[in-house]
Motif scaffolding. Structure first.
Motif, PDB file in Angstrom:
ATOM      1  N   LYS A   1     -10.801  -0.222  -6.376  1.00  0.00           N
ATOM      2  CA  LYS A   1      -9.756  -0.373  -7.398  1.00  0.00           C
ATOM      3  C   LYS A   1      -8.369  -0.390  -6.770  1.00  0.00           C
ATOM      4  O   LYS A   1      -7.522  -1.215  -7.123  1.00  0.00           O
ATOM      5  N   SER A   2      -8.143   0.515  -5.848  1.00  0.00           N
ATOM      6  CA  SER A   2      -6.839   0.542  -5.164  1.00  0.00           C
ATOM      7  C   SER A   2      -6.632  -0.730  -4.367  1.00  0.00           C
ATOM      8  O   SER A   2      -5.525  -1.288  -4.316  1.00  0.00           O
TER       9      SER A   2
ATOM     10  N   ALA B   1      -5.193   4.365  -0.337  1.00  0.00           N
ATOM     11  CA  ALA B   1      -4.293   3.457   0.386  1.00  0.00           C
ATOM     12  C   ALA B   1      -4.331   3.709   1.890  1.00  0.00           C
ATOM     13  O   ALA B   1      -4.373   2.772   2.695  1.00  0.00           O
TER      14      ALA B   1
ATOM     15  N   ALA C   1     -12.885   2.619  -2.518  1.00  0.00           N
ATOM     16  CA  ALA C   1     -11.451   2.310  -2.579  1.00  0.00           C
ATOM     17  C   ALA C   1     -11.195   0.960  -3.226  1.00  0.00           C
ATOM     18  O   ALA C   1     -10.096   0.418  -3.123  1.00  0.00           O
TER      19      ALA C   1
ATOM     20  N   GLU D   1       1.066   2.227  -3.610  1.00  0.00           N
ATOM     21  CA  GLU D   1      -0.189   2.386  -4.348  1.00  0.00           C
ATOM     22  C   GLU D   1      -0.270   3.797  -4.934  1.00  0.00           C
ATOM     23  O   GLU D   1       0.052   4.789  -4.284  1.00  0.00           O
ATOM     24  N   GLN D   2      -0.711   3.890  -6.194  1.00  0.00           N
ATOM     25  CA  GLN D   2      -0.737   5.184  -6.876  1.00  0.00           C
ATOM     26  C   GLN D   2      -1.739   6.153  -6.268  1.00  0.00           C
ATOM     27  O   GLN D   2      -1.535   7.370  -6.313  1.00  0.00           O
ATOM     28  N   ASN D   3      -2.808   5.626  -5.689  1.00  0.00           N
ATOM     29  CA  ASN D   3      -3.799   6.479  -5.035  1.00  0.00           C
ATOM     30  C   ASN D   3      -3.569   6.419  -3.532  1.00  0.00           C
ATOM     31  O   ASN D   3      -4.093   5.551  -2.839  1.00  0.00           O
ATOM     32  N   GLN D   4      -2.791   7.351  -3.013  1.00  0.00           N
ATOM     33  CA  GLN D   4      -2.418   7.303  -1.608  1.00  0.00           C
ATOM     34  C   GLN D   4      -3.564   7.665  -0.668  1.00  0.00           C
ATOM     35  O   GLN D   4      -3.570   7.259   0.490  1.00  0.00           O
TER      36      GLN D   4
ATOM     37  N   LEU E   1       0.823  -1.211   0.000  1.00  0.00           N
ATOM     38  CA  LEU E   1       0.000   0.000   0.000  1.00  0.00           C
ATOM     39  C   LEU E   1       0.857   1.262   0.000  1.00  0.00           C
ATOM     40  O   LEU E   1       0.402   2.322  -0.427  1.00  0.00           O
TER      41      LEU E   1
ATOM     42  N   ARG F   1      -5.685  -3.604  -6.707  1.00  0.00           N
ATOM     43  CA  ARG F   1      -4.292  -3.484  -7.158  1.00  0.00           C
ATOM     44  C   ARG F   1      -3.331  -3.926  -6.061  1.00  0.00           C
ATOM     45  O   ARG F   1      -2.349  -4.621  -6.317  1.00  0.00           O
TER      46      ARG F   1
END
Length: 382
Positions: free
Chosen positions: A309-310, A228, A307, A222-225, A219, A313
């Motif tokens: 999608k995150s 995350a 959340a 993870e691109q979306n913090q 996490l 991933r």
């Protein structure tokens, strides 16, 4: 001959089915408060609200809804609305048929504003429409959607989702169509009669310590913090997804190390104990997050919608499968019990209103219970 009674829940619940040997298929009762409002009871005991009226010299009737799905107050309001249309020379049945409103327009213009004003789970409803229902039904006329189509969707959904998820979608369908009837956009509910799938709520997946650490580590990349950190907070507090995503800065007491949840699933407020790790997550949220919501979404003034999608991933990156976001709550409980917490403590950490809900974790406490029983046995035997 219609019988005059004042409709009330106690009176209607006590009314018997139409006798099997009766010539008429249904028995009819008239409300003393609203002219034309009828209750019909068939030989199987099912009860329906109808409106009988005269328009352009013709006697007409229209079904308002099933008793139980439509309560007495809603039936009266709907009947009064249609009588207002009649006073203006409008046939309520023709008005509903000619409205031509699509499913998407009804949801966006009518259902969602009502849901956000009256439901704690409105955000979850909105997500179901955007991700699933609009794709299949969005452009369809509201009155053209059939029971067979809804049944097919309900059956197909369990090939991709849990039975409980499919049941929540069906319940949402039923509620939307009931409101469409109440507000005069249609005269029948196509979701009526479709049965819920059998649910197995005892099936749970817990992350062990190693798996939880792997998820935590990935996490960080993870691109979306924002998402995350929301996932991390769920993991170390055991709160539900909606409780985390709807949280506001005003609910956090850093000095008291408490998180106030003003409204939970049980309809009551509660407080969440914030550990040092949880406080660190909050303190390290980006400065731009310091608005109303802890975890803001892309739209200004709105919280993070989902959340998922995150989370998916992160699961792939950690090599984990068959995990739902809600399983983070189960993981929190299982790790707490396996490291010494009692069922009583877990009940209060998770905010369960009843000990019965917490009992699903009882098997995890077996070892500590055996040790406690052994200590008593040793003391007595000595």
């Amino acid at each position: 001959m219609s019988k005059l009674i004042r409709f009330s829940k106690r009176v209607i619940d006590a009314l018997p089915p139409q006798p099997q040997d009766a010539k008429a298929r249904e028995n009819e009762y008239s409300d003393t408060e609203v002219s034309g409002l009828k209750l019909l009871i068939n030989k199987q005991g099912r009860k329906f609200f109808y409106l009988r009226y005269r328009h352009a010299g013709r006697q007409r009737s229209m079904k308002l809804g099933n008793y139980g799905e439509l309560d007495i107050g809603e039936a009266r309001l709907l009947a009064l609305k249609h009588r207002t249309q009649l006073s203006e020379g409008i046939d309520p049945q023709e008005s509903a048929a000619e409205s031509g409103i699509t499913f998407r327009r009804f949801i966006e213009d009518h259902y969602l504003p009502h849901a956000y004003a009256s439901k704690r789970s409105a955000n979850s409803d909105h997500s179901k429409f955007k991700i699933h229902l609009f794709q299949l039904f969005g452009g369809r006329l509201l009155t053209s959607i059939t029971r067979q189509e809804i049944q097919r969707y309900h059956d197909e959904l369990i090939s991709r989702r849990a039975p409980a998820t499919a049941n929540r979608h069906l319940a949402l369908f039923k509620r939307c169509f009931n409101l469409a009837i109440l507000w005069g956009y249609m005269d029948r509910n196509p979701a009526t009669g479709i049965r819920m799938h059998t649910e197995n709520n005892q099936s749970q997946r817990f992350l062990n310590v190693d798996e939880a650490r792997r998820l935590w580590a990935v996490l960080d990349n993870e691109q979306n913090q924002i998402a995350a950190k929301a996932i991390k907070l769920m993991l170390v507090t055991g709160v539900r997804r909606e409780e985390a995503l709807q949280a506001k800065w005003e609910d956090i007491d850093f000095d008291g190390q408490l998180w106030h949840l003003p409204m939970t699933k049980s309809g009551r407020q509660r407080f969440v104990m914030l550990s040092g790790v949880a406080l660190n997550i909050l303190e390290n949220l980006p400065t731009k997050c310091r608005g109303s919501y802890l975890f803001p979404g892309r739209k200004s003034g709105q919280p993070l919608n989902n959340a998922r999608k995150s989370f998916q991933r992160a699961l792939r990156a950690a090599g984990l499968t068959h995990i739902r976001i809600h399983d983070l709550r189960h993981t929190f409980a299982s790790l707490a019990i396996n490291h010494g917490a009692t069922l009583y403590e877990v009940q209060h950490l998770l905010g369960h209103a009843s000990t019965k809900t917490t009992q699903r974790y009882a098997h995890l406490a077996a070892d500590s219970l055996r040790e406690a029983a052994a200590r008593v046995g040793n003391m007595v035997s000595k």
